[in-house]
Design a protein around this motif. Structure first.
Motif, PDB file in Angstrom:
ATOM      1  N   MET A   1      67.395  63.190  42.296  1.00  0.00           N
ATOM      2  CA  MET A   1      67.573  62.893  43.695  1.00  0.00           C
ATOM      3  C   MET A   1      66.424  62.002  44.141  1.00  0.00           C
ATOM      4  O   MET A   1      65.275  62.258  43.819  1.00  0.00           O
ATOM      5  CB  MET A   1      67.590  64.200  44.498  1.00  0.00           C
ATOM      6  N   GLN A   2      66.744  60.970  44.853  1.00  0.00           N
ATOM      7  CA  GLN A   2      65.728  60.071  45.395  1.00  0.00           C
ATOM      8  C   GLN A   2      65.504  60.387  46.864  1.00  0.00           C
ATOM      9  O   GLN A   2      66.400  60.868  47.549  1.00  0.00           O
ATOM     10  CB  GLN A   2      66.165  58.625  45.273  1.00  0.00           C
ATOM     11  N   SER A   3      64.319  60.090  47.313  1.00  0.00           N
ATOM     12  CA  SER A   3      64.039  60.238  48.732  1.00  0.00           C
ATOM     13  C   SER A   3      63.337  58.976  49.219  1.00  0.00           C
ATOM     14  O   SER A   3      62.757  58.239  48.439  1.00  0.00           O
ATOM     15  CB  SER A   3      63.175  61.467  48.999  1.00  0.00           C
ATOM     16  N   ALA A   4      63.438  58.747  50.512  1.00  0.00           N
ATOM     17  CA  ALA A   4      62.783  57.594  51.115  1.00  0.00           C
ATOM     18  C   ALA A   4      62.259  57.986  52.481  1.00  0.00           C
ATOM     19  O   ALA A   4      62.909  58.730  53.216  1.00  0.00           O
ATOM     20  CB  ALA A   4      63.761  56.434  51.251  1.00  0.00           C
ATOM     21  N   TYR A   5      61.083  57.510  52.790  1.00  0.00           N
ATOM     22  CA  TYR A   5      60.501  57.713  54.116  1.00  0.00           C
ATOM     23  C   TYR A   5      60.480  56.349  54.799  1.00  0.00           C
ATOM     24  O   TYR A   5      59.938  55.392  54.262  1.00  0.00           O
ATOM     25  CB  TYR A   5      59.078  58.268  53.999  1.00  0.00           C
ATOM     26  N   ILE A   6      61.091  56.276  55.953  1.00  0.00           N
ATOM     27  CA  ILE A   6      61.123  55.033  56.714  1.00  0.00           C
ATOM     28  C   ILE A   6      60.328  55.258  57.997  1.00  0.00           C
ATOM     29  O   ILE A   6      60.653  56.139  58.783  1.00  0.00           O
ATOM     30  CB  ILE A   6      62.566  54.610  57.080  1.00  0.00           C
TER      31      ILE A   6
END
Length: 61
Positions: A1-6
């Motif tokens: 699973m990938q995550s991203a913080y914007i």
């Protein structure tokens, strides 16, 4: 699973593209489909419970 913080202050165009107009927000996608969205005050443990079934179904494919 990938995550991203914007960071919406740095990248408001990305936040607007995903319909994020208030913070905090967590959006979970599986294969580009929005599975769950939580915003404001929410519980990580409740989010995990909500994701258990769709995630296990996705793994079974």
């Amino acid at each position: 699973m990938q995550s991203a913080y914007i960071d919406c202050e740095i990248s408001p165009e990305i936040c607007a593209q995903f319909g994020v107009f208030s913070l905090p927000v967590v959006k979970v996608f599986i294969e580009d489909k929005l599975i769950e969205e939580e915003f404001g005050a929410f519980s990580i443990s409740q989010l995990k419970e909500k994701l258990d079934r769709p995630y296990s179904m996705w793994l079974a494919l």
